[in-house]
Write an enzyme that holds these catalytic residues in place. Sequence first.
Site, PDB file in Angstrom:
ATOM      1  N   HIS A   1     -60.318 -14.287 -30.614  1.00 14.68           N
ATOM      2  CA  HIS A   1     -59.947 -14.043 -32.008  1.00 14.68           C
ATOM      3  C   HIS A   1     -60.770 -14.965 -32.901  1.00 14.68           C
ATOM      4  O   HIS A   1     -61.015 -16.107 -32.558  1.00 14.68           O
ATOM      5  CB  HIS A   1     -58.448 -14.320 -32.192  1.00 14.68           C
TER       6      HIS A   1
ATOM      7  N   CYS B   1     -61.792  -9.092 -36.849  1.00 12.38           N
ATOM      8  CA  CYS B   1     -61.642 -10.490 -37.265  1.00 12.38           C
ATOM      9  C   CYS B   1     -63.006 -11.191 -37.313  1.00 12.38           C
ATOM     10  O   CYS B   1     -63.210 -12.092 -38.124  1.00 12.38           O
ATOM     11  CB  CYS B   1     -60.674 -11.224 -36.356  1.00 12.38           C
TER      12      CYS B   1
END
Length: 426
Positions: free
Chosen positions: A309, A28
């Site tokens: 994230h 990510c």
Amino acid sequence: RLTRCSVSLQSSKAVQGLTGLRNLGNTCFMNSILQCLSNTKELRDYCLQNQYLRDLNNNSRMRTALMSEFAKLIQLLWTSSPNDCVSPSEFKTQIQRYAPRFVGYNQQDAQEFLRFLLDGLHSEVNRVLVRPRASTDTLDHLPDDEKSRQMWRRYQEREDSRIGDLFVGQLKSSLTCSECGYCSTAFDPFWDLSLPIPKKGYGEVTLMDCLRLFTKEDVLDGDEKPTCCRCKARTRCTKKFSIQKFPKILVLHLKRFSEARIRTSKLTTFVNFQLKDLDLREFASQSCNHAVYNLYAVSNHSGTTMGGHYTAYCKSPVSSEWHSFNDSRVTPMSSSHVRSSDAYLLFYELASPSSRIRGAKPRGRGHRHRTEESSPWQGRAQATQAPPGRWRLVFTLGLVFLLSFSSCVIKITEQGTRQARGHPPH
Ligand SMILES: [Zn+2]
């Protein structure tokens, strides 16, 4: 007729770069940066219009595979249907060849990744085919503005690309001796600025607070005393950064992590930043009329130091609408939600001078620096923002450092690989 109309609507919709990127297992950080760069209009056009082809520099260390894969990926992002999802696996293979640090599937730092990626792209489209030997002649006898121009010219004799044209600025650091008043200056290119976040007991801080802390006069005393060439002794000095040359694209990195490599803690302070008309003239080294920026992308980090994230919020260069890019998912969002305590990297674009005619006067500098003598300072006159060449050294040292933690790293990598193959982590 109707069919054709809807088809053309479909295709006009399709050319909006609203395509997601598949997560290849903890990638990510890469997807977030790729979407920010995909929405960097001039870089996007450079890829979409195949302008990069004529700049490809076959002398480059890795040949030209990284730039080609990057351009291919950008082209895919801007030609696929909005609900499509593209896999960046071939691009990932190339970035790993360029920077082996990104081998494997462990979580990485998005800012470091951005540095490596831009450095890699830059070197493959560098217009300089044969670098002249670095000049070691001192420029300290010149006035500051002349010295900065010469330093910039020397830099461009070696590093000159469309990527650099967009992202590189010049930082000035001044070191002033408190005994004799002698001021020494250094001018270094930068690809982004790493801003400290001020610690306040309560409430929010603003981006301007971070920039003021970054450019605040710092006293070097005690063990940190540099050697003044005029006093010929270690003296108490003040050090200060200012921006000599503003880049077209200004990337501001909010230092949320105690250390980039071994993250021990994360600051979740809400930093309030402007989406429009960020006026940076007060941070300029010399009076300057043109330093107003608009935000167009943010790389966000949510979660903790280890289990975080990354996502991206980007304003489309076509529609000017904001979208959230969360790996394969792309969703429209309101500009009022762009600011959050997850914001980690801010991408600002210099406003065109014609669009900004304002009455505000540039704030003058409090003092002028003297540059009478030619001997350089020893010690801490260098800016913290190293040019890409120096980053390779930093990278090598980092790798050695990492190896000493290999057992830990291997464990994380194993975990990441397991996740990538669809097995749950322990
Ligand atoms: Zn001195």
